[in-house]
Write an enzyme that holds these catalytic residues in place. Structure first.
Site, PDB file in Angstrom:
ATOM      1  N   ARG A  30      -8.856  -3.745   3.654  1.00  0.00           N
ATOM      2  CA  ARG A  30      -8.020  -2.693   3.078  1.00  0.00           C
ATOM      3  C   ARG A  30      -8.398  -2.410   1.621  1.00  0.00           C
ATOM      4  NH1 ARG A  30      -3.588  -1.878   6.342  1.00  0.00           N
ATOM      5  NH2 ARG A  30      -3.580   0.113   5.351  1.00  0.00           N
ATOM      6  N   ARG A  34      -5.221   0.600  -0.199  1.00  0.00           N
ATOM      7  CA  ARG A  34      -3.988  -0.012  -0.687  1.00  0.00           C
ATOM      8  C   ARG A  34      -3.832  -0.023  -2.197  1.00  0.00           C
ATOM      9  NH1 ARG A  34      -2.160  -4.097   3.198  1.00  0.00           N
ATOM     10  NH2 ARG A  34      -1.195  -2.890   4.873  1.00  0.00           N
ATOM     11  N   ARG A  43      -4.453  10.782  -1.503  1.00  0.00           N
ATOM     12  CA  ARG A  43      -3.326  10.722  -0.563  1.00  0.00           C
ATOM     13  C   ARG A  43      -2.150  11.617  -0.959  1.00  0.00           C
ATOM     14  NH1 ARG A  43      -0.807  10.542   2.457  1.00  0.00           N
ATOM     15  NH2 ARG A  43       0.423   8.722   2.943  1.00  0.00           N
ATOM     16  N   ASP A  79      -8.004   4.272  10.882  1.00  0.00           N
ATOM     17  CA  ASP A  79      -6.926   3.362  11.247  1.00  0.00           C
ATOM     18  C   ASP A  79      -7.164   2.915  12.678  1.00  0.00           C
ATOM     19  OD1 ASP A  79      -4.141   2.385  10.196  1.00  0.00           O
ATOM     20  OD2 ASP A  79      -3.893   2.816  12.319  1.00  0.00           O
ATOM     21  N   TYR A 157       1.561  -2.034  19.480  1.00  0.00           N
ATOM     22  CA  TYR A 157       2.119  -0.779  18.955  1.00  0.00           C
ATOM     23  C   TYR A 157       2.540   0.151  20.091  1.00  0.00           C
ATOM     24  CZ  TYR A 157       0.498  -2.048  14.289  1.00  0.00           C
ATOM     25  OH  TYR A 157       0.303  -2.682  13.103  1.00  0.00           O
TER      26      TYR A 157
HETATM   27  O1  1CP Z   1      -9.239   0.087   3.025  1.00  0.00           O
HETATM   28  C1  1CP Z   1      -8.542   0.591   3.876  1.00  0.00           C
HETATM   29  O2  1CP Z   1      -7.328   0.812   3.773  1.00  0.00           O
HETATM   30  C2  1CP Z   1      -9.328   0.996   5.093  1.00  0.00           C
HETATM   31  C3  1CP Z   1      -8.638   1.728   6.116  1.00  0.00           C
HETATM   32  C4  1CP Z   1      -7.668   1.084   7.080  1.00  0.00           C
HETATM   33  C5  1CP Z   1      -7.874   0.025   7.982  1.00  0.00           C
HETATM   34  C6  1CP Z   1      -9.080  -0.896   8.083  1.00  0.00           C
HETATM   35  C7  1CP Z   1      -6.377   1.609   7.334  1.00  0.00           C
HETATM   36  C8  1CP Z   1      -5.776   2.734   6.603  1.00  0.00           C
HETATM   37  N1  1CP Z   1      -5.852   0.938   8.400  1.00  0.00           N
HETATM   38  C9  1CP Z   1      -6.723  -0.044   8.807  1.00  0.00           C
HETATM   39  C10 1CP Z   1      -6.589  -0.953   9.944  1.00  0.00           C
HETATM   40  C11 1CP Z   1      -5.240  -1.262  10.454  1.00  0.00           C
HETATM   41  N2  1CP Z   1      -4.188  -0.401  10.686  1.00  0.00           N
HETATM   42  C12 1CP Z   1      -4.858  -2.531  10.924  1.00  0.00           C
HETATM   43  C13 1CP Z   1      -5.770  -3.715  10.946  1.00  0.00           C
HETATM   44  C14 1CP Z   1      -5.872  -4.311   9.598  1.00  0.00           C
HETATM   45  C15 1CP Z   1      -4.690  -5.128   9.153  1.00  0.00           C
HETATM   46  O3  1CP Z   1      -4.304  -6.022   9.898  1.00  0.00           O
HETATM   47  O4  1CP Z   1      -4.189  -4.825   8.064  1.00  0.00           O
HETATM   48  C16 1CP Z   1      -3.545  -2.448  11.374  1.00  0.00           C
HETATM   49  C17 1CP Z   1      -2.702  -3.559  11.958  1.00  0.00           C
HETATM   50  C18 1CP Z   1      -3.129  -1.095  11.225  1.00  0.00           C
HETATM   51  C19 1CP Z   1      -1.836  -0.508  11.620  1.00  0.00           C
HETATM   52  C20 1CP Z   1      -1.204   0.156  10.472  1.00  0.00           C
HETATM   53  N3  1CP Z   1      -1.558   1.411  10.058  1.00  0.00           N
HETATM   54  C21 1CP Z   1      -0.220  -0.349   9.593  1.00  0.00           C
HETATM   55  C22 1CP Z   1       0.436  -1.722   9.700  1.00  0.00           C
HETATM   56  C23 1CP Z   1       1.804  -1.624  10.263  1.00  0.00           C
HETATM   57  C24 1CP Z   1       2.401  -2.963  10.685  1.00  0.00           C
HETATM   58  O5  1CP Z   1       2.384  -3.258  11.894  1.00  0.00           O
HETATM   59  O6  1CP Z   1       2.873  -3.703   9.807  1.00  0.00           O
HETATM   60  C25 1CP Z   1       0.026   0.637   8.638  1.00  0.00           C
HETATM   61  C26 1CP Z   1       0.996   0.602   7.507  1.00  0.00           C
HETATM   62  C27 1CP Z   1      -0.827   1.745   8.943  1.00  0.00           C
HETATM   63  C28 1CP Z   1      -0.980   3.013   8.205  1.00  0.00           C
HETATM   64  C29 1CP Z   1      -2.160   3.046   7.315  1.00  0.00           C
HETATM   65  N4  1CP Z   1      -3.453   2.711   7.697  1.00  0.00           N
HETATM   66  C30 1CP Z   1      -4.304   2.895   6.628  1.00  0.00           C
HETATM   67  C31 1CP Z   1      -3.527   3.375   5.533  1.00  0.00           C
HETATM   68  C32 1CP Z   1      -4.074   3.758   4.190  1.00  0.00           C
HETATM   69  C33 1CP Z   1      -2.192   3.447   5.977  1.00  0.00           C
HETATM   70  C34 1CP Z   1      -0.989   3.861   5.152  1.00  0.00           C
HETATM   71  C35 1CP Z   1      -0.459   5.180   5.540  1.00  0.00           C
HETATM   72  C36 1CP Z   1      -1.064   6.318   4.839  1.00  0.00           C
HETATM   73  O7  1CP Z   1      -1.630   6.194   3.744  1.00  0.00           O
HETATM   74  O8  1CP Z   1      -0.867   7.430   5.379  1.00  0.00           O
END
Ligand code: 1CP
Length: 366
Positions: A30, A34, A43, A79, A157
């Protein structure tokens, strides 16, 4: 930035293959989405799904952490639910929540929504982004990682309909209706496999399989209900005889009791979370003769002051002891409250502090 001829493997790729490297490669799960202010700026104007759909913009945010932090690998910004959205599932990424599914999957009939992924039409933007990023990274010592969600984590999910801690409905399906569960897992495995192969074809130099929530399972349930599907996914990603293997990184959280079973299912690199001391986890998997290791700093350490952070990073480095096959990373993703200076300092520190003279391989019997 260090320049490498295109024919040569990057430092990251060499570490995945357990070859010696001049420094320990580091990237951070991430790393884009983040903590970087420049990502937050983008964003403000676009949702994540909008960014993913626009290759130029997506390539740009994928490269942001490479430019600012100097990491050894970029991970494509996307994602794990992206391929499911691409095949027409109604899933929203809700701010502050995560994936929310309009019609959770609970019956055989619901599975109809999970059609196969057609690489030619369902991942065009993703492939174009990968090609663009590879062009930007040409000649640089930075690798490009693609990724997919593992079938269990995706199923969590889809069945619960939203993020969950206990996965009650998911596990009940697994226990009560194993046929339905297997049909769901088989479809998700197929989608993940096609999506990963499509990323490799477009230039991904490694594939990380995120089984983020698999730690919710007992070893018995993992072995019976998940491992066979993961085995098929990793087998499907193994290169034909004589062809170089694109490294497969197998990652999960809370996996202390599952590590051996996960490694048995597959992976050239196993991701460790922070709950398992790196040297102990590596030795359990047969050491640096058998598998590469990615991890495993506690992401919370990155929110602490530099002295405390350095001490934690030193502990990870001491346990890895510059054995070939260590990729420095976190035990899970960067936390949103992480000061960006800490990310910058950590990457520079790992590069400067490694390698120390390599000790003998960490093998069985140690
Ligand atoms: O650097 C990065 O952020 C790269 C991009 C990335 C990656 C590798 C995003 C963007 N998501 C993911 C993978 C991802 N998504 C995982 C596997 C990694 C991990 O375990 O952290 C998982 C479980 C998700 C599911 C997901 N998508 C969540 C977690 C929810 C939970 O169950 O607690 C969330 C919050 C998202 C939304 C999301 N994905 C990515 C971003 C930047 C966001 C935030 C929403 C947004 O900005 O619109």
């Amino acid at each position: 930035m260090i320049v490498a001829p295109t024919s040569e493997l990057t430092t990251f790729e060499r570490a995945c293959r357990r070859q010696p490297t001049e420094h320990t490669p580091i990237w951070l799960m991430r790393q884009a989405g983040r903590a970087l202010p420049e990502f937050r700026e983008v964003r403000k104007h676009h949702s994540l799904l909008e960014i993913i759909a626009q290759p130029e913009l997506c390539a740009e945010v994928t490269l942001q952490p490479v430019r600012r932090l100097g990491v050894d690998a970029a991970i494509i910004v996307s994602d794990i639910i992206a391929p499911l959205v691409n095949i027409g599932m109604e899933i929203d990424l809700k701010e502050g929540v995560g994936p929310v599914v309009a019609h959770p999957l609970r019956t055989h009939d619901d599975l109809k929504a999970l059609r196969p992924l057609e690489p030619e039409t369902d991942m065009r933007a993703m492939q174009e982004t990968l090609r663009m990023v590879r062009r930007e990274l040409a000649g640089k010592d930075v690798a490009l990682i693609g990724f997919v969600g593992a079938p269990f984590t995706l199923a969590g999910y889809l069945v619960e309909g939203r993020p969950s801690r206990d996965f009650i409905t998911t596990k009940r399906m697994m226990l009560e209706t194993p046929d339905l569960w297997d049909a769901l897992m088989a479809r998700l495995t197929e989608i993940a496999l096609t999506y990963a192969q499509g990323q490799i074809a477009a230039g991904a130099q490694a594939i990380q399989v995120f089984d983020s929530w698999v730690g919710a399972l007992s070893p018995r349930d993992y072995a019976r209900h998940v491992q066979p599907h993961m085995g098929r996914l990793f087998d499907g990603l193994s290169a034909p005889d004589g062809k170089p293997q694109t490294p497969r990184i197998h990652f999960g959280v809370g996996t202390a009791t599952l590590l051996e079973l996960m490694a048995e299912a597959g992976g050239d690199v196993i991701g460790l979370d922070w709950r398992v001391p790196l040297d102990e986890g590596w030795a359990r998997l047969g050491g640096s003769e058998r598998v590469a290791i990615q991890g495993n700093l506690d992401p919370v350490a990155l929110t602490a002051n530099w002295e405390a952070l350095r001490e934690e990073a030193d502990d990870v480095l001491r346990r890895a002891a510059s054995r070939p096959g260590h990729i420095f990373n976190l035990g899970h993703g960067v936390l949103p409250t992480t000061p960006v200076e800490n990310l910058e300092r950590l990457v520079a520190y790992v590069h400067e502090a490694t390698p120390t003279p390599a000790p003998p391989p960490l093998g069985e019997g140690l």
